[in-house]
Write a protein that holds these residues in place. Structure first.
Motif, mmCIF file in Angstrom:
data_model
loop_
_atom_site.group_PDB
_atom_site.id
_atom_site.type_symbol
_atom_site.label_atom_id
_atom_site.label_comp_id
_atom_site.label_asym_id
_atom_site.label_seq_id
_atom_site.Cartn_x
_atom_site.Cartn_y
_atom_site.Cartn_z
ATOM 1 N N THR A 16 19.989 -105.320 -35.677
ATOM 2 C CA THR A 16 21.379 -104.879 -35.639
ATOM 3 C C THR A 16 21.257 -103.694 -36.934
ATOM 4 N N HIS A 18 23.379 -101.057 -39.042
ATOM 5 C CA HIS A 18 24.876 -100.798 -39.532
ATOM 6 C C HIS A 18 25.393 -99.564 -39.765
ATOM 7 N N SER A 99 32.241 -107.433 -29.890
ATOM 8 C CA SER A 99 32.840 -108.547 -30.658
ATOM 9 C C SER A 99 33.817 -107.926 -31.825
ATOM 10 N N GLN A 102 33.361 -109.319 -35.236
ATOM 11 C CA GLN A 102 32.256 -109.125 -36.072
ATOM 12 C C GLN A 102 31.872 -107.547 -36.262
ATOM 13 N N GLN A 103 32.898 -106.820 -35.646
ATOM 14 C CA GLN A 103 32.668 -105.228 -35.438
ATOM 15 C C GLN A 103 31.232 -104.973 -35.014
ATOM 16 N N GLN A 104 30.663 -105.747 -33.989
ATOM 17 C CA GLN A 104 29.583 -105.413 -33.315
ATOM 18 C C GLN A 104 29.627 -105.140 -31.828
ATOM 19 N N GLN A 106 27.363 -104.435 -28.237
ATOM 20 C CA GLN A 106 26.020 -104.652 -27.584
ATOM 21 C C GLN A 106 25.862 -103.645 -26.679
ATOM 22 N N SER A 112 22.100 -104.168 -31.102
ATOM 23 C CA SER A 112 23.323 -104.303 -31.285
ATOM 24 C C SER A 112 23.663 -103.526 -32.482
ATOM 25 N N ASN A 114 26.370 -102.662 -35.687
ATOM 26 C CA ASN A 114 27.695 -103.003 -36.374
ATOM 27 C C ASN A 114 28.026 -101.843 -37.085
ATOM 28 N N ASP A 116 31.550 -100.687 -40.082
ATOM 29 C CA ASP A 116 32.848 -100.873 -40.909
ATOM 30 C C ASP A 116 34.042 -100.425 -39.886
#
Length: 371
Positions: A16, A18, A99, A102-104, A106, A112, A114, A116
């Motif tokens: 993942t 960020h 999500s 989760q700020q995620q 896909q 995946s 992420n 902020d």
């Protein structure tokens, strides 16, 4: 670059990435954000745009493309150059899920991501009537690249065609395609161009009549049975090709993300363009629900400057601005012959002058986003 090891729901190891901000979708508002950042310093942090393809289609030029007045290249903004100018990463992949908690994000390629902060400008899809049998081919106007490829295949062997949708898109497409296929029938669930002035509706009906387009108002299509369209239980048209240009339908994944949505599945947002339930997520354009903001490119374009300012403020910890939908918007509908219908504050007109004005505005939009 921060890379976090996670496991998916099947126990497989995933990676993942960020980001400080992810722009999901290359809609009109996000194009405006990128243009502004290309001309003025963008906010700090790692930022990326996620798009299913390397180009963004401008919907306002689609009727002119089908009428043969524009090329496909005329109607697209190339995203790699725009993102380079804005110093934003470009990630080409359809989004498979989100999500909100989760700020995620896909992606369909298995990645995946992420962030902020997230911003959604993914538009909407076209609703499909229930269909039984395979006697009728269906082609939706969105996504535009899929639609254009399908239309090119249809154009190789023209057949009579029905168009479902009595809004601006349906009327423009009917006028663009009249004369390119043996017969065009346009079906509207209510009055044609509902929401626009009576004058522009009458002008549109006149143009459709001149182009021998069969118009059926107050005729909602309930289902498709093989090669037959039914309104209620009454057969209203037979043929093998149906073009879908009806109202917007929300994608399923924002609803399943945990974001607060309205009864139709569109993300509920505050005047700051933030989700009511998840303020670190913005949503604009057709995928969002805000009183007074219609699902129209005109409103999405106007949201762009406010969104750019608020994303900049969010990343810098500053106060956010409020977006106020304009009470009236200019409508210019292409008539297929180089002219256009105009609707403004209840005033209507048509002619080649308004077609040239529409071309000027459309080409100007494309040029402003080319770097």
């Amino acid at each position: 670059m921060l890379r976090i090891n996670l496991f998916d729901n099947q126990g497989r190891l995933t990676l993942t990435d960020h980001y400080d901000l992810l722009l999901i979708g290359a809609g009109h508002a996000h194009l405006g954000v990128l243009r502004r950042w290309a001309l003025v310093d963008r906010p700090p942090g790692r930022i990326a745009l996620i798009s299913p393809g390397p180009a963004a289609w401008y919907s306002g030029m689609l009727p002119g493309l089908l009428a043969g007045r524009h090329s496909a290249a005329d109607c697209q903004v190339e995203l790699p150059a725009l993102c380079r100018a804005a110093k934003v990463e470009l990630i080409i992949s359809p989004v498979e899920g989100l999500s909100a908690a989760q700020q995620q994000v896909q992606l369909s390629d298995g990645r995946s991501l992420n962030a902020d902060w997230l911003s959604l400008n993914v538009g909407a899809q076209i609703g499909l009537p229930p269909q039984r049998g395979e006697g009728m081919q269906l082609l939706a106007v969105k996504p535009f690249d899929t639609f254009f490829a399908g239309w090119q295949r249809w154009q190789a062997a023209p057949q009579p065609m029905a168009i479902l949708g009595g809004g601006a898109a349906g009327v423009e497409l009917a006028l663009a395609l009249a004369g390119k296929v043996p017969h065009v029938a346009l079906f509207s669930a209510g009055h044609l161009l509902d929401g626009l002035s009576p004058g522009v509706r009458l002008r549109a009906l006149g143009h459709l009549r001149q182009h021998a387009v069969e118009v059926r108002e107050d005729c909602p299509i309930s289902r498709i049975e093989n090669d037959c369209l039914l309104s209620g239980n009454e057969p209203v048209w037979r043929g093998q090709r149906l073009l879908l240009a009806s109202g917007a339908k929300a994608f399923a994944w924002p609803t399943h993300s945990g974001l607060g949505c309205d009864e139709r599945g569109f993300v509920l947002i505050a005047p700051t363009l933030q989700s009511y339930t998840h303020p670190t997520i913005f949503a604009v354009g057709d995928c969002a629900s805000l009183p007074g903001a219609r699902k129209s490119g005109v409103y999405a374009v106007r949201q762009g400057p406010v969104l750019a300012a608020n994303l900049n403020a969010a990343l810098r910890g500053l106060a956010l601005k409020r977006y106020r939908p304009q009470p009236q918007s200019l409508a210019l509908l292409a008539t297929g012959d180089g002219g256009a219908l105009l609707d403004w504050h209840g005033y209507s007109a048509d002619g080649q002058l308004y077609g040239r004005w529409k071309d000027y505005l459309d080409k100007g939009f494309i040029q402003r986003h080319r770097f």
